[in-house]
Design a protein around this motif. Structure first.
Motif, PDB file in Angstrom:
ATOM      1  N   ARG A  67      26.472  54.303 -84.265  1.00  0.00           N
ATOM      2  CA  ARG A  67      27.721  53.638 -84.662  1.00  0.00           C
ATOM      3  C   ARG A  67      27.211  52.603 -85.790  1.00  0.00           C
ATOM      4  O   ARG A  67      26.809  52.839 -86.704  1.00  0.00           O
ATOM      5  CB  ARG A  67      28.227  53.033 -83.227  1.00  0.00           C
ATOM      6  N   ASP A  68      27.235  51.411 -85.594  1.00  0.00           N
ATOM      7  CA  ASP A  68      26.846  50.489 -86.476  1.00  0.00           C
ATOM      8  C   ASP A  68      25.698  49.740 -86.392  1.00  0.00           C
ATOM      9  O   ASP A  68      25.339  48.733 -86.870  1.00  0.00           O
ATOM     10  CB  ASP A  68      27.921  49.289 -86.877  1.00  0.00           C
ATOM     11  N   ALA A  69      24.547  50.127 -85.401  1.00  0.00           N
ATOM     12  CA  ALA A  69      23.270  49.762 -85.361  1.00  0.00           C
ATOM     13  C   ALA A  69      22.399  50.805 -85.673  1.00  0.00           C
ATOM     14  O   ALA A  69      22.389  51.893 -85.754  1.00  0.00           O
ATOM     15  CB  ALA A  69      23.112  49.341 -83.910  1.00  0.00           C
ATOM     16  N   THR A  70      20.949  50.272 -86.403  1.00  0.00           N
ATOM     17  CA  THR A  70      20.134  51.082 -87.026  1.00  0.00           C
ATOM     18  C   THR A  70      18.942  50.147 -86.500  1.00  0.00           C
ATOM     19  O   THR A  70      18.594  49.153 -86.467  1.00  0.00           O
ATOM     20  CB  THR A  70      20.121  50.900 -88.612  1.00  0.00           C
ATOM     21  N   VAL A  71      18.034  51.403 -85.933  1.00  0.00           N
ATOM     22  CA  VAL A  71      16.745  50.926 -85.216  1.00  0.00           C
ATOM     23  C   VAL A  71      15.509  51.732 -86.169  1.00  0.00           C
ATOM     24  O   VAL A  71      15.732  52.843 -86.371  1.00  0.00           O
ATOM     25  CB  VAL A  71      16.484  51.005 -83.777  1.00  0.00           C
ATOM     26  N   SER A  72      14.451  50.859 -86.325  1.00  0.00           N
ATOM     27  CA  SER A  72      13.367  51.508 -87.000  1.00  0.00           C
ATOM     28  C   SER A  72      12.234  51.521 -86.153  1.00  0.00           C
ATOM     29  O   SER A  72      11.903  50.420 -85.497  1.00  0.00           O
ATOM     30  CB  SER A  72      12.920  51.017 -88.336  1.00  0.00           C
ATOM     31  N   TRP A  73      11.229  52.728 -86.101  1.00  0.00           N
ATOM     32  CA  TRP A  73      10.241  52.671 -85.167  1.00  0.00           C
ATOM     33  C   TRP A  73       8.996  53.373 -85.489  1.00  0.00           C
ATOM     34  O   TRP A  73       9.569  54.494 -86.445  1.00  0.00           O
ATOM     35  CB  TRP A  73      10.712  52.997 -83.681  1.00  0.00           C
ATOM     36  N   ARG A  74       8.082  53.415 -84.893  1.00  0.00           N
ATOM     37  CA  ARG A  74       6.777  54.486 -85.210  1.00  0.00           C
ATOM     38  C   ARG A  74       6.226  55.082 -83.754  1.00  0.00           C
ATOM     39  O   ARG A  74       6.494  54.083 -82.977  1.00  0.00           O
ATOM     40  CB  ARG A  74       5.689  53.391 -85.750  1.00  0.00           C
ATOM     41  N   LEU A  75       5.484  56.035 -84.106  1.00  0.00           N
ATOM     42  CA  LEU A  75       4.828  56.415 -82.728  1.00  0.00           C
ATOM     43  C   LEU A  75       3.454  55.685 -83.128  1.00  0.00           C
ATOM     44  O   LEU A  75       2.969  55.751 -84.129  1.00  0.00           O
ATOM     45  CB  LEU A  75       4.604  57.979 -83.143  1.00  0.00           C
ATOM     46  N   ALA A  76       2.987  55.249 -81.979  1.00  0.00           N
ATOM     47  CA  ALA A  76       1.812  54.510 -81.897  1.00  0.00           C
ATOM     48  C   ALA A  76       1.050  54.962 -80.609  1.00  0.00           C
ATOM     49  O   ALA A  76       1.066  54.614 -79.714  1.00  0.00           O
ATOM     50  CB  ALA A  76       1.863  53.161 -81.940  1.00  0.00           C
ATOM     51  N   GLY A  77       0.320  56.446 -81.014  1.00  0.00           N
ATOM     52  CA  GLY A  77      -0.195  56.742 -80.000  1.00  0.00           C
ATOM     53  C   GLY A  77       0.704  57.507 -79.283  1.00  0.00           C
ATOM     54  O   GLY A  77       1.666  58.429 -79.728  1.00  0.00           O
ATOM     55  N   ASN A  78       0.814  57.210 -77.641  1.00  0.00           N
ATOM     56  CA  ASN A  78       1.634  57.823 -76.867  1.00  0.00           C
ATOM     57  C   ASN A  78       2.849  56.797 -76.742  1.00  0.00           C
ATOM     58  O   ASN A  78       3.712  57.103 -75.748  1.00  0.00           O
ATOM     59  CB  ASN A  78       1.010  58.311 -75.818  1.00  0.00           C
ATOM     60  N   ARG A  79       3.267  55.878 -77.459  1.00  0.00           N
ATOM     61  CA  ARG A  79       4.191  54.782 -77.116  1.00  0.00           C
ATOM     62  C   ARG A  79       4.919  54.762 -78.514  1.00  0.00           C
ATOM     63  O   ARG A  79       4.716  55.051 -79.502  1.00  0.00           O
ATOM     64  CB  ARG A  79       3.627  53.385 -76.832  1.00  0.00           C
ATOM     65  N   ILE A  80       6.055  54.023 -78.296  1.00  0.00           N
ATOM     66  CA  ILE A  80       7.231  53.788 -79.486  1.00  0.00           C
ATOM     67  C   ILE A  80       6.932  52.304 -79.673  1.00  0.00           C
ATOM     68  O   ILE A  80       7.220  51.350 -78.936  1.00  0.00           O
ATOM     69  CB  ILE A  80       8.438  54.193 -78.835  1.00  0.00           C
ATOM     70  N   ALA A  81       6.484  52.339 -80.959  1.00  0.00           N
ATOM     71  CA  ALA A  81       6.372  50.661 -81.423  1.00  0.00           C
ATOM     72  C   ALA A  81       7.580  50.144 -82.172  1.00  0.00           C
ATOM     73  O   ALA A  81       7.896  51.235 -83.323  1.00  0.00           O
ATOM     74  CB  ALA A  81       5.072  50.702 -82.515  1.00  0.00           C
ATOM     75  N   MET A  82       8.426  49.418 -81.624  1.00  0.00           N
ATOM     76  CA  MET A  82       9.672  49.042 -82.361  1.00  0.00           C
ATOM     77  C   MET A  82       9.331  48.149 -83.421  1.00  0.00           C
ATOM     78  O   MET A  82       8.488  47.257 -83.579  1.00  0.00           O
ATOM     79  CB  MET A  82      10.546  48.469 -81.341  1.00  0.00           C
ATOM     80  N   GLU A  83      10.045  48.346 -84.801  1.00  0.00           N
ATOM     81  CA  GLU A  83       9.897  47.756 -85.816  1.00  0.00           C
ATOM     82  C   GLU A  83      11.201  46.670 -86.281  1.00  0.00           C
ATOM     83  O   GLU A  83      10.863  45.666 -86.428  1.00  0.00           O
ATOM     84  CB  GLU A  83       9.823  48.683 -87.242  1.00  0.00           C
ATOM     85  N   THR A  84      12.379  47.281 -86.197  1.00  0.00           N
ATOM     86  CA  THR A  84      13.294  46.519 -86.531  1.00  0.00           C
ATOM     87  C   THR A  84      14.926  47.136 -85.858  1.00  0.00           C
ATOM     88  O   THR A  84      14.934  48.136 -85.604  1.00  0.00           O
ATOM     89  CB  THR A  84      13.910  46.378 -88.141  1.00  0.00           C
ATOM     90  N   LEU A  85      15.616  46.062 -85.872  1.00  0.00           N
ATOM     91  CA  LEU A  85      16.933  46.522 -85.279  1.00  0.00           C
ATOM     92  C   LEU A  85      17.925  45.763 -86.252  1.00  0.00           C
ATOM     93  O   LEU A  85      18.100  44.396 -86.511  1.00  0.00           O
ATOM     94  CB  LEU A  85      17.387  46.075 -83.926  1.00  0.00           C
ATOM     95  N   THR A  86      18.928  46.621 -86.877  1.00  0.00           N
ATOM     96  CA  THR A  86      20.146  46.092 -87.775  1.00  0.00           C
ATOM     97  C   THR A  86      21.187  46.221 -86.994  1.00  0.00           C
ATOM     98  O   THR A  86      21.736  47.715 -86.875  1.00  0.00           O
ATOM     99  CB  THR A  86      19.911  46.461 -89.339  1.00  0.00           C
ATOM    100  N   ASP A  87      21.873  45.174 -86.700  1.00  0.00           N
ATOM    101  CA  ASP A  87      23.343  45.424 -86.330  1.00  0.00           C
ATOM    102  C   ASP A  87      24.462  44.926 -87.130  1.00  0.00           C
ATOM    103  O   ASP A  87      24.442  43.663 -87.362  1.00  0.00           O
ATOM    104  CB  ASP A  87      23.397  44.704 -84.835  1.00  0.00           C
ATOM    105  N   LEU A  88      24.995  46.122 -87.604  1.00  0.00           N
ATOM    106  CA  LEU A  88      26.377  45.303 -88.747  1.00  0.00           C
ATOM    107  C   LEU A  88      27.210  44.459 -87.979  1.00  0.00           C
ATOM    108  O   LEU A  88      27.739  43.726 -88.606  1.00  0.00           O
ATOM    109  CB  LEU A  88      26.804  46.728 -89.364  1.00  0.00           C
ATOM    110  N   ALA A  89      27.436  44.675 -86.723  1.00  0.00           N
ATOM    111  CA  ALA A  89      28.457  43.775 -85.912  1.00  0.00           C
ATOM    112  C   ALA A  89      27.874  42.258 -85.872  1.00  0.00           C
ATOM    113  O   ALA A  89      28.705  41.443 -85.732  1.00  0.00           O
ATOM    114  CB  ALA A  89      28.616  44.621 -84.651  1.00  0.00           C
ATOM    115  N   SER A  90      26.818  42.206 -85.949  1.00  0.00           N
ATOM    116  CA  SER A  90      26.190  40.668 -86.018  1.00  0.00           C
ATOM    117  C   SER A  90      25.582  40.360 -87.361  1.00  0.00           C
ATOM    118  O   SER A  90      24.611  39.373 -87.230  1.00  0.00           O
ATOM    119  CB  SER A  90      24.812  40.976 -85.094  1.00  0.00           C
TER     120      SER A  90
END
Length: 113
Positions: free
Chosen positions: A8-31
């Motif tokens: 929808r109107d949200a975008t999230v950026s993330w990376r693989l860090a070993g066996n986990r998900i390392a979160m980078e950013t969240l952009t919410d156009l509604a906000s």
């Protein structure tokens, strides 16, 4: 590799860090009317005046929160977190079809950095 998941109107950026998900950013156009902020791995929040409005920056450098932490902090984006988890599994254990296919309005784009 940086991954970007859009629903929808949200975008999230993330990376693989070993066996986990390392979160980078969240952009919410509604906000987009809200100023940017940074959420540190311990859950503390600071203003990010240099950031884009409506954007949440997670952690710094190697201190990125994982998907479980971010899901707890921002439960209203449950569909987005489900899409990130599906894309994670597609990256680490691919099937003959993408897992996120049945999740609704999801677009995913991996970016190399």
């Amino acid at each position: 590799m940086l991954h970007t998941t859009v629903i929808r109107d949200a975008t999230v950026s993330w990376r693989l860090a070993g066996n986990r998900i390392a979160m980078e950013t969240l952009t919410d156009l509604a906000s987009a009317h809200r100023p940017a902020c940074r959420v540190h791995a311990d859950g503390s929040i600071a203003d990010a005046p240099e950031g884009a409005p409506g954007t949440v920056y997670f952690g710094r450098d190697d201190e990125r929160p994982d998907l479980v932490q971010v899901r707890d902090w921002l439960p209203k984006h449950a569909a987005l977190w489900d899409a990130v988890r599906a894309q994670y599994w597609d990256a680490v254990l691919p099937l003959d079809h993408p897992r996120f296919r049945g999740l609704g309005e999801v677009a995913t784009m991996p970016y190399r950095r």
